[in-house]
Design a protein around this motif. Structure first.
Motif, short mmCIF file in Angstrom:
data_model
loop_
_atom_site.label_atom_id
_atom_site.label_comp_id
_atom_site.label_asym_id
_atom_site.label_seq_id
_atom_site.Cartn_x
_atom_site.Cartn_y
_atom_site.Cartn_z
N GLN A 72 69.73 -94.47 -16.25
CA GLN A 72 70.48 -94.00 -15.13
C GLN A 72 70.15 -92.64 -14.89
N LEU A 73 69.79 -91.73 -15.94
CA LEU A 73 69.36 -90.46 -15.79
C LEU A 73 67.92 -90.41 -15.30
N ALA A 74 67.06 -91.44 -15.72
CA ALA A 74 65.87 -91.30 -15.07
C ALA A 74 65.79 -91.50 -13.67
N GLN A 75 66.50 -92.39 -13.10
CA GLN A 75 66.70 -92.60 -11.69
C GLN A 75 67.06 -91.17 -10.83
N LEU A 76 68.13 -90.38 -11.40
CA LEU A 76 68.15 -89.06 -10.99
C LEU A 76 67.19 -87.96 -10.83
N LEU A 77 66.48 -88.30 -12.09
CA LEU A 77 65.35 -87.55 -12.31
C LEU A 77 63.93 -87.80 -11.45
N ARG A 78 63.86 -89.34 -11.22
CA ARG A 78 63.05 -89.62 -10.02
C ARG A 78 63.35 -89.16 -8.72
N ASN A 79 64.61 -89.52 -8.47
CA ASN A 79 65.13 -88.99 -7.01
C ASN A 79 64.74 -87.66 -6.89
N ALA A 80 64.66 -86.60 -7.83
CA ALA A 80 64.54 -85.15 -7.62
C ALA A 80 62.99 -85.04 -7.77
N GLY A 81 62.00 -85.84 -7.88
CA GLY A 81 60.89 -85.60 -8.21
C GLY A 81 60.30 -85.04 -9.47
N ILE A 82 61.14 -85.24 -10.40
CA ILE A 82 60.56 -84.67 -11.67
C ILE A 82 60.00 -85.70 -12.53
N VAL A 83 60.29 -86.85 -12.56
CA VAL A 83 59.43 -88.02 -13.14
C VAL A 83 59.21 -89.24 -12.25
N HIS A 84 57.98 -89.75 -12.82
CA HIS A 84 57.65 -90.98 -12.34
C HIS A 84 58.16 -92.15 -13.04
N ALA A 85 58.56 -93.42 -12.49
CA ALA A 85 58.85 -94.47 -13.13
C ALA A 85 57.81 -95.52 -12.64
N ARG A 86 57.29 -96.10 -13.71
CA ARG A 86 56.21 -97.04 -13.38
C ARG A 86 57.05 -98.38 -14.11
N PRO A 87 57.18 -99.45 -13.28
CA PRO A 87 57.87 -100.86 -13.41
C PRO A 87 56.70 -101.68 -14.23
N GLY A 88 57.35 -102.79 -15.27
CA GLY A 88 56.35 -103.58 -15.71
C GLY A 88 56.02 -103.40 -17.15
N LYS A 89 55.56 -104.49 -17.44
CA LYS A 89 55.16 -104.29 -19.29
C LYS A 89 54.70 -103.21 -19.60
N ASN A 90 53.58 -102.63 -18.98
CA ASN A 90 53.05 -101.29 -19.57
C ASN A 90 53.57 -100.07 -18.92
N GLY A 91 54.80 -100.14 -18.15
CA GLY A 91 55.46 -99.41 -17.55
C GLY A 91 56.08 -98.39 -18.30
N GLY A 92 57.08 -97.32 -17.74
CA GLY A 92 57.64 -96.23 -18.45
C GLY A 92 57.91 -95.00 -17.62
N TYR A 93 57.98 -94.00 -18.01
CA TYR A 93 58.27 -92.70 -17.34
C TYR A 93 57.06 -91.70 -17.84
N SER A 94 56.70 -90.86 -17.07
CA SER A 94 56.06 -89.63 -17.09
C SER A 94 56.49 -88.68 -16.13
N LEU A 95 55.97 -87.43 -16.42
CA LEU A 95 56.28 -86.19 -15.32
C LEU A 95 55.50 -86.44 -14.29
N ALA A 96 56.40 -86.14 -13.05
CA ALA A 96 55.62 -86.29 -11.83
C ALA A 96 54.95 -85.14 -11.47
N LYS A 97 55.07 -84.02 -12.20
CA LYS A 97 54.51 -82.50 -11.98
C LYS A 97 53.98 -82.11 -13.24
N ASP A 98 53.21 -81.04 -13.11
CA ASP A 98 52.97 -80.45 -14.31
C ASP A 98 54.12 -79.69 -15.12
N ALA A 99 53.99 -79.53 -16.41
CA ALA A 99 55.36 -78.85 -16.99
C ALA A 99 55.50 -77.51 -16.78
#
Length: 148
Positions: A42-69
Motif C-alpha cells: 500500500q505504501l509503495a503505491q503512494l510512493l510510486r504515485n509521488a514518483g519516488i519509487v518504480h514498481a516492476r510487476p512479475g516474477k523478477n519484479g519489485g521496487y527500486s528508486l525512481a530517481k537518484d538518492a
C-alpha cells in the motif's frame, strides 16, 4: 516528535532501496525492514504515485528508486505518505476567530520550518549518515552526525 507508522515504514523502505541500489522484492523489503508486507505494498503505491519509487510487476519484479538518492528529500517521502486532513482543517480555520487564526498562523510557521529542514535532507545524506554511524560504532565511538 514521532512519525506516523506509515511515514516511518515508508522511510525505512525507501532508505533500504537507496542502500541496495537495485530492484528489491516486496518480500525482501518487508522482511529486512520489519514492515508488514501488505502494508508495504500500500505504501509503495503512494510512493510510486509521488514518483519516488518504480514498481516492476512479475516474477523478477519489485521496487527500486525512481530517481537518484540525492534527488529525493525526506520531505518528498513525508508528503507522499502523510494524510492532508490537518491542512484542510487549518484552511477551514481561516473563517474563525482572530485568536484561532493567530494560533493557526503560528502552527503554520512551525510547519514551514520543519518542511524547510526536511527538504534539505536527501536520501543520500541519510545513507551517508548511516555509514558514518556504523563506522563510528565499530571504532567504539557513539558520535552522532547531523545530515548536511
Amino acid at each position: 516528535m514521532h512519525f506516523k507508522a506509515s511515514v516511518e515504514y515508508g522511510m525505512r523502505a525507501v532508505l533500504y532501496l537507496a542502500e541496495k541500489g537495485s530492484i528489491c522484492s516486496s518480500r525482501e523489503v518487508a522482511d529486512e525492514m520489519s514492515i508488514p508486507r501488505d502494508y508495504l505494498i500500500q505504501l509503495a503505491q503512494l510512493l510510486r504515485n509521488a514518483g519516488i519509487v518504480h514498481a516492476r510487476p512479475g516474477k523478477n519484479g519489485g521496487y527500486s528508486l525512481a530517481k537518484d538518492a540525492s534527488e529525493i528529500s525526506m520531505l518528498d517521502i513525508f508528503n507522499a505518505l502523510q494524510n492532508d486532513r490537518l491542512r484542510a482543517e487549518r484552511k477551514e480555520a481561516e473563517d474563525a476567530s482572530d485568536l484561532l487564526q493567530d494560533i493557526t498562523a503560528a502552527c503554520s510557521a512551525v510547519e514551514r520550518e520543519m518542511e524547510e529542514y526536511m527538504s534539505s535532507i536527501t536520501l543520500q545524506n541519510m545513507i551517508e549518515r548511516i555509514h558514518g554511524k556504523e563506522s563510528d560504532t565499530a571504532s567504539g565511538s557513539t558520535r552522532s552526525q547531523t545530515p548536511a
